[in-house]
Write an enzyme that holds these catalytic residues in place. Sequence first.
Site, PDB file in Angstrom:
ATOM      1  N   LYS A   1       4.838   0.273   9.211  1.00 23.16           N
ATOM      2  CA  LYS A   1       4.984   1.638   8.507  1.00 23.16           C
ATOM      3  C   LYS A   1       4.425   2.925   9.358  1.00 23.16           C
ATOM      4  O   LYS A   1       4.883   3.964   9.423  1.00 23.16           O
ATOM      5  CB  LYS A   1       4.144   1.745   7.240  1.00 23.16           C
ATOM      6  CG  LYS A   1       4.792   1.169   6.130  1.00 23.16           C
ATOM      7  CD  LYS A   1       4.097   1.047   4.781  1.00 23.16           C
ATOM      8  CE  LYS A   1       3.019   0.039   4.665  1.00 23.16           C
ATOM      9  NZ  LYS A   1       2.526  -0.161   3.286  1.00 23.16           N
TER      10      LYS A   1
ATOM     11  N   ARG B   1       5.500 -13.181   9.114  1.00 24.28           N
ATOM     12  CA  ARG B   1       6.030 -11.856   8.721  1.00 24.28           C
ATOM     13  C   ARG B   1       7.504 -12.073   9.552  1.00 24.28           C
ATOM     14  O   ARG B   1       7.822 -12.623  10.514  1.00 24.28           O
ATOM     15  CB  ARG B   1       5.264 -10.504   9.397  1.00 24.28           C
ATOM     16  CG  ARG B   1       4.928 -10.816  10.854  1.00 24.28           C
ATOM     17  CD  ARG B   1       4.206  -9.424  11.281  1.00 24.28           C
ATOM     18  NE  ARG B   1       5.091  -8.563  11.639  1.00 24.28           N
ATOM     19  CZ  ARG B   1       4.835  -7.080  10.991  1.00 24.28           C
ATOM     20  NH1 ARG B   1       3.984  -7.138  10.140  1.00 24.28           N
ATOM     21  NH2 ARG B   1       5.698  -6.158  11.216  1.00 24.28           N
TER      22      ARG B   1
ATOM     23  N   GLU C   1       0.810  -0.879   0.044  1.00 23.79           N
ATOM     24  CA  GLU C   1      -0.041  -0.078  -0.151  1.00 23.79           C
ATOM     25  C   GLU C   1       0.844   1.154   0.084  1.00 23.79           C
ATOM     26  O   GLU C   1       1.939   1.267   0.840  1.00 23.79           O
ATOM     27  CB  GLU C   1      -1.033  -0.083   1.068  1.00 23.79           C
ATOM     28  CG  GLU C   1      -1.917   1.245   1.084  1.00 23.79           C
ATOM     29  CD  GLU C   1      -2.858   1.217   2.313  1.00 23.79           C
ATOM     30  OE1 GLU C   1      -2.943   0.257   3.270  1.00 23.79           O
ATOM     31  OE2 GLU C   1      -3.633   2.084   2.419  1.00 23.79           O
TER      32      GLU C   1
HETATM   33  P1  ATP Z   1       3.131  -2.229   7.820  1.00 26.44           P
HETATM   34  O1  ATP Z   1       2.477  -3.214   8.975  1.00 26.44           O
HETATM   35  O2  ATP Z   1       4.353  -1.973   8.015  1.00 26.44           O
HETATM   36  O3  ATP Z   1       2.138  -1.251   7.514  1.00 26.44           O
HETATM   37  P2  ATP Z   1       1.784  -3.545   5.922  1.00 26.44           P
HETATM   38  O4  ATP Z   1       1.433  -5.089   6.005  1.00 26.44           O
HETATM   39  O5  ATP Z   1       0.548  -2.983   6.019  1.00 26.44           O
HETATM   40  O6  ATP Z   1       3.054  -3.344   6.596  1.00 26.44           O
HETATM   41  P3  ATP Z   1       1.681  -3.472   3.026  1.00 26.44           P
HETATM   42  O7  ATP Z   1       2.077  -2.364   2.192  1.00 26.44           O
HETATM   43  O8  ATP Z   1       0.261  -3.922   3.120  1.00 26.44           O
HETATM   44  O9  ATP Z   1       2.249  -3.057   4.404  1.00 26.44           O
HETATM   45  O10 ATP Z   1       2.608  -4.742   2.630  1.00 26.44           O
HETATM   46  C1  ATP Z   1       2.756  -5.361   1.275  1.00 26.44           C
HETATM   47  C2  ATP Z   1       3.157  -6.826   1.507  1.00 26.44           C
HETATM   48  O11 ATP Z   1       4.307  -6.953   2.361  1.00 26.44           O
HETATM   49  C3  ATP Z   1       2.071  -7.746   2.308  1.00 26.44           C
HETATM   50  O12 ATP Z   1       1.814  -8.862   1.268  1.00 26.44           O
HETATM   51  C4  ATP Z   1       2.556  -7.739   3.524  1.00 26.44           C
HETATM   52  O13 ATP Z   1       1.975  -9.129   3.802  1.00 26.44           O
HETATM   53  C5  ATP Z   1       4.192  -7.973   3.420  1.00 26.44           C
HETATM   54  N1  ATP Z   1       4.715  -7.410   4.714  1.00 26.44           N
HETATM   55  C6  ATP Z   1       4.633  -6.330   5.470  1.00 26.44           C
HETATM   56  N2  ATP Z   1       5.156  -6.462   6.511  1.00 26.44           N
HETATM   57  C7  ATP Z   1       5.970  -7.698   6.307  1.00 26.44           C
HETATM   58  C8  ATP Z   1       6.941  -8.292   7.283  1.00 26.44           C
HETATM   59  N3  ATP Z   1       7.346  -7.811   8.526  1.00 26.44           N
HETATM   60  N4  ATP Z   1       7.597  -9.356   6.782  1.00 26.44           N
HETATM   61  C9  ATP Z   1       7.197  -9.932   5.646  1.00 26.44           C
HETATM   62  N5  ATP Z   1       6.344  -9.377   4.963  1.00 26.44           N
HETATM   63  C10 ATP Z   1       5.569  -8.261   5.215  1.00 26.44           C
HETATM   64 MG    MG Z   2      -1.207  -3.976   4.814  1.00 27.42          MG
END
Ligand code: ATP
Ligand code: MG
Length: 594
Positions: free
Chosen positions: A307, A297, A36
């Site tokens: 984020k 994760r 995102e």
């Molecule tokens: P955050 O929790 O940091 O905001 P998010 O999951 O909201 O992260 P996205 O932009 O939705 O961020 O993530 C894009 C992809 O990266 C998703 O498929 C998510 O599952 C993966 N992802 C996010 N954080 C991790 C992590 N710590 N380890 C592995 N994959 C991750």
């Molecule tokens: Mg997300």
Amino acid sequence: MSETPPISQNFIRERIAADLAEGRYGGRIHTRFPPEPNGRLHIGHAKSICLNFGIARDAGGLCNLRMDDTNPVKEDLAYVNSIVEDVRWLIADWADDRLGLKPEGALPQADGADFFLFPASGSADRAARREAFFASDYFDALYEFAVRLVKKGKAYVCDHTPEEVDRMRGAPEAAGRPSAYRDRSVAENLDLFARMKEGEFPDGSRTLRAKINMDAPNVWLRDPVLYRIRHTEHHRTGRRWRIYPMYDFAHCLSDYIEGITHSICTLEFEVHRPLYDWILESLELPRPLPRQHEFARLNLTHTVLSKRKLLRLVEEKRVEGWDDPRMPTIAGMRRRGYPAAAVRAFCERIGVAKRENTIEFALLEHCVREELNRTALRRFAVLRPIKLVITNLPEGRLEEVTATNNPEDPAAGSRAIPFGRELWIERDDFAEDPPPKYFRLKPGGEVRLKNAYIVKCEEAIKDEAGNVVELRCVADLDSKTGGTTANRKVKGTIHWVAAAHALDAEARLYEALYTRPDPDKGGDDLSALNPNSLETLRGCKVEPSLAEAAPGVVFQFERLGYFVRSEEKERLVFLRTVTLRDSWSKVGHPPARP
Ligand code: ATP
Ligand code: MG
């Protein structure tokens, strides 16, 4: 340390191999990485990027970088651009040729009866590849899919407020209460949904909800919201839309539209999987359907991987920005000099597990060191200088010594470094009152100046305050390479920089951003911020060849660590990428480093 070994290095790859063997997708493998654009990518995202692009690469498939840009409130074009830049940096020389393909011609506007797929194979030409895909490109198609659900009696317009919807959903152990609007006729739902789209109703007044099961043990199936009203400008579609699809609705259908075969995400989405399948099944789309697979994760000690929390550090100016070298962001790691190959090696090393674990930050640093040891050129630099004068060398005498550029890589060759009567050495490399087993310079003691003479300290000159300001030494003038005493052994070797030729530089030393290994636990993470995470040293002295150091290139400063030249053009600033040795204490708090 809460490290659990991965249950299988590649359980997702095993499933993919099984799907290939069964011919489920006609031999096709297509993954995606769907960030995102509401922040910059971090090392957790790197794990997902390496997994998704790595699978595509190894299976001869494709991987789409897709912006999951369905929530205009938090998203921004600048983030879109930085995400593309960060992904390209991480995989460019490795899996860039796996990026999904451009559509042939313009994206068709779905008419509800049909949908479109991007080409799954075709020209392998770089120009045929699409740098980024956008869920917002599918807003028309998604709308038509939603209308189709309404027509099938599987979605309805609900007038409850978001708070009421939340409250009525109940909890896993408590049944939910159905919406008062659940039994609206298809005709009324179609009319209201169309008017939502036209912008007739204010934010929050209505939603489109799936009609599934208000008693389902999985609360995600209790008539989840599919669309909400948002009179907000979108960074790509402008003011065209007044309704925006929710993640669960947009995601499975974006996967479907792009012809994704394996939709790989983190474990928190496991409970969403029945909904992912329900939407695709309810639309009775032609098979095969994409399938969601979840993995654990990445969690890393001494930092946060969220984020939202990283954004707070930026907004509250706790760091210089998203690309502060202390940040666990891809941009921060790049600026700090981490090679992309080291980040990828780390992602490979940690494996892919189904159970959450926490990886030591030291492992990431270890991977960085391993890569840089092979590739970084060696240079001489003195961070905290003290003057050393060789009294038996004449004033103004210039000598040159030859130093190896990288003992790990003979092809890197060697260079000449000026040497003279006056040198800078590290203040730490002299002790007036040395502890036992101190093998560096001490009064009356001998040490080898790396690649040059053995010197003996005859006198330590002090200022009025009693601080040592200069060391007067005599050199054994036969002890250089080729001399009669060249092989004479002394216990210590120290590095130096010739004073007459030294360049002034600034060095920035970084420590862990957080003092606690688990800043997310035990209260606000800000309370665990390390006040000493940045130390700036001015008046450092470096060898003259570093004048030509290009920004972004990492050197090993001998005996000190790896340093990268910063972007500052007008002066020499070096950022410490990583120390030479792992000095992290096993109990977890960041060590005091020299
Ligand atoms: P955050 O929790 O940091 O905001 P998010 O999951 O909201 O992260 P996205 O932009 O939705 O961020 O993530 C894009 C992809 O990266 C998703 O498929 C998510 O599952 C993966 N992802 C996010 N954080 C991790 C992590 N710590 N380890 C592995 N994959 C991750
Ligand atoms: Mg997300």
